[in-house]
Enzyme design. Sequence first.
Site, PDB file in Angstrom:
ATOM      1  N   ASP A 144       0.873  -1.143   0.073  1.00  0.00           N
ATOM      2  CA  ASP A 144       0.057  -0.098   0.033  1.00  0.00           C
ATOM      3  C   ASP A 144       0.898   1.134   0.089  1.00  0.00           C
ATOM      4  O   ASP A 144       0.440   2.358   0.487  1.00  0.00           O
ATOM      5  CB  ASP A 144      -0.821   0.109   1.216  1.00  0.00           C
TER       6      ASP A 144
ATOM      7  N   CYS B  45     -19.697  -6.623   3.430  1.00  0.00           N
ATOM      8  CA  CYS B  45     -19.452  -7.533   2.344  1.00  0.00           C
ATOM      9  C   CYS B  45     -18.643  -8.779   2.450  1.00  0.00           C
ATOM     10  O   CYS B  45     -18.904  -9.896   1.654  1.00  0.00           O
ATOM     11  CB  CYS B  45     -18.760  -6.819   1.012  1.00  0.00           C
TER      12      CYS B  45
ATOM     13  N   CYS C 137     -18.874   4.077   0.083  1.00  0.00           N
ATOM     14  CA  CYS C 137     -18.255   2.987   1.027  1.00  0.00           C
ATOM     15  C   CYS C 137     -17.822   3.320   2.357  1.00  0.00           C
ATOM     16  O   CYS C 137     -17.272   4.462   2.669  1.00  0.00           O
ATOM     17  CB  CYS C 137     -17.009   2.495   0.344  1.00  0.00           C
TER      18      CYS C 137
ATOM     19  N   CYS D 120     -20.269 -13.150   2.564  1.00  0.00           N
ATOM     20  CA  CYS D 120     -19.714 -13.721   1.306  1.00  0.00           C
ATOM     21  C   CYS D 120     -19.503 -15.383   1.648  1.00  0.00           C
ATOM     22  O   CYS D 120     -18.626 -15.742   2.633  1.00  0.00           O
ATOM     23  CB  CYS D 120     -18.267 -13.137   0.771  1.00  0.00           C
TER      24      CYS D 120
ATOM     25  N   CYS E 289     -24.412  -4.660   1.064  1.00  0.00           N
ATOM     26  CA  CYS E 289     -23.866  -3.498   1.462  1.00  0.00           C
ATOM     27  C   CYS E 289     -24.707  -2.356   2.162  1.00  0.00           C
ATOM     28  O   CYS E 289     -25.636  -2.103   1.472  1.00  0.00           O
ATOM     29  CB  CYS E 289     -23.252  -2.938   0.054  1.00  0.00           C
TER      30      CYS E 289
ATOM     31  N   CYS F 132     -22.905  -9.760  -1.527  1.00  0.00           N
ATOM     32  CA  CYS F 132     -22.229  -8.561  -1.249  1.00  0.00           C
ATOM     33  C   CYS F 132     -22.818  -7.184  -1.793  1.00  0.00           C
ATOM     34  O   CYS F 132     -22.945  -6.448  -1.034  1.00  0.00           O
ATOM     35  CB  CYS F 132     -20.748  -8.715  -1.616  1.00  0.00           C
TER      36      CYS F 132
ATOM     37  N   CYS G 202     -15.442  -1.285   7.672  1.00  0.00           N
ATOM     38  CA  CYS G 202     -16.730  -2.117   7.556  1.00  0.00           C
ATOM     39  C   CYS G 202     -16.324  -3.502   6.808  1.00  0.00           C
ATOM     40  O   CYS G 202     -15.598  -3.590   5.941  1.00  0.00           O
ATOM     41  CB  CYS G 202     -17.784  -1.138   6.329  1.00  0.00           C
TER      42      CYS G 202
END
Length: 383
Positions: free
Chosen positions: A144, A254, A224, A258, A208, A204, A251
């Site tokens: 990242d 999602c 989001c 799954c 959401c 998902c 969060c």
Amino acid sequence: MSNSHPFSDADWATLASQIKSWALELGFSQAGICDTDLRSQEPKLQQWLDAGMHGEMQYMAEHGMKRARPAELQPGTLRVISVRLDYLPAAAGFATNLSDPFQAYISRYALGRDYHKLMRQRLKQLGEKIEQHVGAYGFRPFVDSAPVLERPLAAKAGLGWTGKHSLLLNPQAGSWFFLGELLVSLPLPVDEPIQQDCGSCVACITMCPTGAIVSPYVVDARRCISYLTIELKDAIPEELRPLLGNRIYGCDDCQLVCPVNRQAPLGKEEDFQRRPQWRDQSLLSLFLWDEATFLKMTEGSAIRRIGYQRWQRNLAVALGNAPFSEEILALLMAEQQHPDALVREHLQWALAQQQQKQQQQQKENRQQQRLIRIIQLGLPRDA
């Protein structure tokens, strides 16, 4: 050995196998190898940027197509070694945190130590381990830390497939893992992508809370909750605040719904286990932390990156979303003149929400008392 040495295909294949073994020895859960060609991703990335779905994340637009061209980040790069590291903590506490609106919900990846330094250090060690065997060559680790399309790279390297929530899914590990990359100037053999997809499943998308997954594989960051509570520096849009519930940092919804995650293994890394300060923390107790306490409690944690101001902003929204509480109401009344303008605006919104709920509760109490009197007097209920 150097990367210019005339190795045979068998030599490179042996080295690739060794690299994957070394990655496991360093604590990674899996490693794969791919080339640097992400041209197929460029139109989708440009379309996403043109639609403004990156929100305030200007760095996404500034780097543009460089994100899809790893060789521009590290000249001479021929391959990307992609690694995953499972993080799901043993005491995740999903149900208890989400079902109790007075408790704070923090994304599971942030319950332990910040993963960036840990993974980057191990990737560097992997690069040095390779160097001991091939001699000097070009390598650079990323976690990242640069404009890299890590999920498409990981998919090319055979670590999983892209789910409709845009996260990478692994058939054995689900999506509870971190990704990292080591860019290398070695012509290693590449791995085959996993030929699997989500089929007709849309769990998902359906679940959401804010409808951020606007179509399969496309997430509008502006909606989001992870973006709103972590990346967004300004005020959280009012129309989205009620949808955040008690989620104060990220969060996981999602991922929670799954089906691929049902058998996901727990992370073995001790540093990623849930820290004591994140066990059963009420929204009230967290809001009452002063800045010094916040900095102390988030030392070495990814949570610290949002800073004290956004921490309080997020908690203010969650306090407004909580069921009516005399304690919350009293706190919000006392904080009407909060010194920070951003936090104050969210606290005032929360106060209005709590007052509205108080009025509703009072109305329901009056109706209930009236019904009790009617029953006691033996009168018809429509009297």
